[in-house]
Structure formats: structure tokens, C-alpha cells
Design a protein around this motif. Structure first.
Motif, PDB file in Angstrom:
ATOM      1  N   GLU A 111      12.546  36.985  21.100  1.00 22.50           N
ATOM      2  CA  GLU A 111      12.664  37.764  19.870  1.00 22.50           C
ATOM      3  C   GLU A 111      12.649  39.260  20.196  1.00 22.50           C
ATOM      4  O   GLU A 111      12.096  39.683  21.207  1.00 22.50           O
ATOM      5  N   ARG A 112      13.252  40.053  19.324  1.00 24.76           N
ATOM      6  CA  ARG A 112      13.374  41.495  19.537  1.00 24.76           C
ATOM      7  C   ARG A 112      12.013  42.159  19.784  1.00 24.76           C
ATOM      8  O   ARG A 112      11.878  43.014  20.650  1.00 24.76           O
ATOM      9  N   ASP A 113      10.980  41.755  19.029  1.00 23.78           N
ATOM     10  CA  ASP A 113       9.646  42.340  19.228  1.00 23.78           C
ATOM     11  C   ASP A 113       9.094  42.035  20.623  1.00 23.78           C
ATOM     12  O   ASP A 113       8.449  42.882  21.245  1.00 23.78           O
ATOM     13  N   ALA A 114       9.352  40.836  21.121  1.00 23.74           N
ATOM     14  CA  ALA A 114       8.913  40.483  22.466  1.00 23.74           C
ATOM     15  C   ALA A 114       9.673  41.309  23.505  1.00 23.74           C
ATOM     16  O   ALA A 114       9.090  41.776  24.486  1.00 23.74           O
ATOM     17  N   CYS A 115      10.969  41.522  23.282  1.00 19.80           N
ATOM     18  CA  CYS A 115      11.764  42.349  24.192  1.00 19.80           C
ATOM     19  C   CYS A 115      11.188  43.767  24.253  1.00 19.80           C
ATOM     20  O   CYS A 115      11.038  44.341  25.336  1.00 19.80           O
ATOM     21  N   ARG A 116      10.848  44.313  23.092  1.00 19.66           N
ATOM     22  CA  ARG A 116      10.253  45.663  23.058  1.00 19.66           C
ATOM     23  C   ARG A 116       8.921  45.696  23.797  1.00 19.66           C
ATOM     24  O   ARG A 116       8.615  46.639  24.516  1.00 19.66           O
ATOM     25  N   ALA A 117       8.120  44.660  23.637  1.00 22.74           N
ATOM     26  CA  ALA A 117       6.817  44.600  24.308  1.00 22.74           C
ATOM     27  C   ALA A 117       6.990  44.555  25.830  1.00 22.74           C
ATOM     28  O   ALA A 117       6.235  45.188  26.568  1.00 22.74           O
ATOM     29  N   VAL A 118       7.998  43.841  26.305  1.00 24.55           N
ATOM     30  CA  VAL A 118       8.265  43.773  27.742  1.00 24.55           C
ATOM     31  C   VAL A 118       8.700  45.146  28.255  1.00 24.55           C
ATOM     32  O   VAL A 118       8.229  45.614  29.295  1.00 24.55           O
ATOM     33  N   VAL A 119       9.561  45.810  27.511  1.00 21.52           N
ATOM     34  CA  VAL A 119       9.998  47.157  27.895  1.00 21.52           C
ATOM     35  C   VAL A 119       8.811  48.110  27.914  1.00 21.52           C
ATOM     36  O   VAL A 119       8.625  48.881  28.862  1.00 21.52           O
ATOM     37  N   ASP A 120       7.995  48.054  26.876  1.00 19.58           N
ATOM     38  CA  ASP A 120       6.822  48.946  26.802  1.00 19.58           C
ATOM     39  C   ASP A 120       5.857  48.699  27.951  1.00 19.58           C
ATOM     40  O   ASP A 120       5.228  49.636  28.450  1.00 19.58           O
ATOM     41  N   ALA A 121       5.746  47.454  28.398  1.00 16.38           N
ATOM     42  CA  ALA A 121       4.850  47.131  29.507  1.00 16.38           C
ATOM     43  C   ALA A 121       5.341  47.762  30.808  1.00 16.38           C
ATOM     44  O   ALA A 121       4.541  48.165  31.650  1.00 16.38           O
ATOM     45  N   GLY A 122       6.635  47.825  30.975  1.00 14.78           N
ATOM     46  CA  GLY A 122       7.206  48.439  32.170  1.00 14.78           C
ATOM     47  C   GLY A 122       7.306  47.527  33.378  1.00 14.78           C
ATOM     48  O   GLY A 122       8.130  47.731  34.247  1.00 14.78           O
ATOM     49  N   THR A 123       6.439  46.533  33.440  1.00 16.70           N
ATOM     50  CA  THR A 123       6.512  45.518  34.493  1.00 16.70           C
ATOM     51  C   THR A 123       6.366  44.151  33.851  1.00 16.70           C
ATOM     52  O   THR A 123       5.782  44.013  32.764  1.00 16.70           O
ATOM     53  N   VAL A 124       6.861  43.140  34.552  1.00 18.90           N
ATOM     54  CA  VAL A 124       6.889  41.809  33.965  1.00 18.90           C
ATOM     55  C   VAL A 124       6.820  40.768  35.080  1.00 18.90           C
ATOM     56  O   VAL A 124       7.167  41.041  36.227  1.00 18.90           O
ATOM     57  N   ARG A 125       6.346  39.589  34.705  1.00 20.19           N
ATOM     58  CA  ARG A 125       6.353  38.422  35.595  1.00 20.19           C
ATOM     59  C   ARG A 125       7.085  37.310  34.856  1.00 20.19           C
ATOM     60  O   ARG A 125       6.668  36.896  33.760  1.00 20.19           O
ATOM     61  N   VAL A 126       8.144  36.818  35.456  1.00 23.41           N
ATOM     62  CA  VAL A 126       8.907  35.710  34.898  1.00 23.41           C
ATOM     63  C   VAL A 126       8.698  34.514  35.809  1.00 23.41           C
ATOM     64  O   VAL A 126       8.966  34.576  37.007  1.00 23.41           O
ATOM     65  N   ASP A 127       8.196  33.436  35.231  1.00 21.13           N
ATOM     66  CA  ASP A 127       7.887  32.212  35.968  1.00 21.13           C
ATOM     67  C   ASP A 127       8.833  31.123  35.468  1.00 21.13           C
ATOM     68  O   ASP A 127       8.642  30.566  34.383  1.00 21.13           O
ATOM     69  N   LEU A 128       9.870  30.839  36.256  1.00 17.90           N
ATOM     70  CA  LEU A 128      10.833  29.824  35.841  1.00 17.90           C
ATOM     71  C   LEU A 128      10.229  28.424  35.804  1.00 17.90           C
ATOM     72  O   LEU A 128      10.454  27.700  34.829  1.00 17.90           O
ATOM     73  N   PRO A 129       9.448  27.984  36.810  1.00 19.51           N
ATOM     74  CA  PRO A 129       8.889  26.636  36.713  1.00 19.51           C
ATOM     75  C   PRO A 129       8.062  26.426  35.437  1.00 19.51           C
ATOM     76  O   PRO A 129       8.127  25.362  34.816  1.00 19.51           O
ATOM     77  N   GLU A 130       7.297  27.442  35.041  1.00 19.15           N
ATOM     78  CA  GLU A 130       6.477  27.329  33.826  1.00 19.15           C
ATOM     79  C   GLU A 130       7.213  27.789  32.572  1.00 19.15           C
ATOM     80  O   GLU A 130       6.702  27.633  31.460  1.00 19.15           O
TER      81      GLU A 130
END
Length: 188
Positions: A111-130
Motif C-alpha cells: 500500500e502507498r502508506d507502507a511505501c512511504r514508510a519504507v522510504v522514510d526509514a531509508g533502509t529496509v530488509r526484504v526476506d523472500l522466504p518469509e
């Protein structure tokens, strides 16, 4: 294709909706036959005009309907060649999303709000298995079809799948047929 399991690092934001494949890589750069080298043309016109400042991070967060327009696979090639491994957006052009998966890019719909939160965080962890995205202590889940997930986790593109599933048949075919040698082009 490189396997994709965990992707951690910085986030590059492209806060625009309806980014089509001609904006991702302009048509005038599609004359090459190899798949590599397209990263330098990524958002070429916008970067040249100073409209976009792309930072080489593993994750690109974009607006809705990212990758709409024509079905050129060069757009996914350019994004992957630039160094992105994951694209997060509210929605994607269907053909682009399929092309992205085929070259080892993970398109994630949030969702757009989640996208903004990821941008605001500046770093992210994406876990494909989970099937999770984690940024600033918040977590979101995403959907991916099992076959695409399997291919990404194991680094399997269409050629690798074909060789894996049909290598015996290919070897048998080659043994049965007298294949002509390639012509000598050293004198040309």
C-alpha cells in the motif's frame, strides 16, 4: 540469474505514478542485442534533465502503476543492471512485473502508506522466504506466486529451467542429429 533470498540496504525513492517503460529506458537505446549494459540508460532523460537523482541502492520504491506501457523487457534489464534487486510499489504494469521476475528482480506490491514508510526509514530488509518487508521496526507481508518464488530463491531463469528439466532430451537430440559446424569467420 543470481539467487535472491534476503535483500538489505538503502532505499532509492522514485515518487511518481504511471512510470512507463519508455521512461525507464528510452526506445533509442534498445538497439543492442545483449542483456547487459542497460543500467547507464535507466531513466536517462530524467537523469539528464536533473529531474531524478538515482542512488545505487538494492531497493527502489516507486509510485503506482510502475512499469506500465509497452512490454519491453529492456526496462527490467536496465533496473537490474543498475543494481536494484527489489522494486516496491503500490502496483505494477502486469507485463513489466513478469519481465522483472524473469531477470531476478522482485516486484513487491505494498500500500502507498507502507511505501512511504519504507522510504522514510531509508533502509529496509526484504526476506523472500518469509515474504516480509521490515523497515524502522515495522513489518509488512507480500504475496508472490510459488513458482516465481522458487525461481528467485534458486536463481533459475527460463534457460536454467529448460536445461534442468530437459537436458537429457537435448543431449539425445544432439546425438541423433548431425549438427553442422559453425562457419569459420576469422577471414571476414
Amino acid at each position: 540469474m543470481r539467487p535472491l533470498t534476503l535483500v538489505e540496504g538503502g532505499v532509492t525513492s522514485l515518487d511518481r505514478d504511471d512510470v512507463d517503460t519508455d521512461q525507464i529506458v528510452p526506445a533509442r537505446f534498445l538497439q543492442r542485442v545483449e542483456r547487459t549494459g542497460y543500467g547507464k540508460y535507466l531513466f536517462h532523460d530524467w537523469r539528464g534533465d536533473g529531474d531524478v537523482d538515482l542512488r545505487p541502492n538494492p531497493v527502489l520504491v516507486a509510485g503506482a502503476n510502475f512499469g506500465c506501457g509497452s512490454s519491453r523487457e529492456h526496462a527490467a534489464w536496465a533496473i537490474e543492471d543498475f543494481g536494484f534487486r527489489v522494486i516496491i510499489a503500490p502496483s505494477f504494469g502486469d507485463i513489466f512485473a513478469g519481465n522483472a521476475l524473469k531477470v531476478g528482480l522482485l516486484p513487491i506490491r505494498l500500500e502507498r502508506d507502507a511505501c512511504r514508510a519504507v522510504v522514510d526509514a531509508g533502509t529496509v530488509r526484504v526476506d523472500l522466504p518469509e515474504q516480509t518487508v521490515l523497515a524502522s521496526g515495522r513489518q509488512w507481508t507480500f504475496d508472490i506466486d510459488p513458482d516465481s518464488k522458487h525461481r528467485l530463491l534458486n536463481g533459475l531463469d527460463d534457460v536454467a529451467i529448460t536445461l534442468r528439466e530437459h537436458s537429457d532430451a537435448i543431449t539425445a537430440f544432439e546425438a541423433r542429429h548431425d549438427l553442422l559446424p559453425l562457419p569459420d569467420t576469422t577471414a571476414l
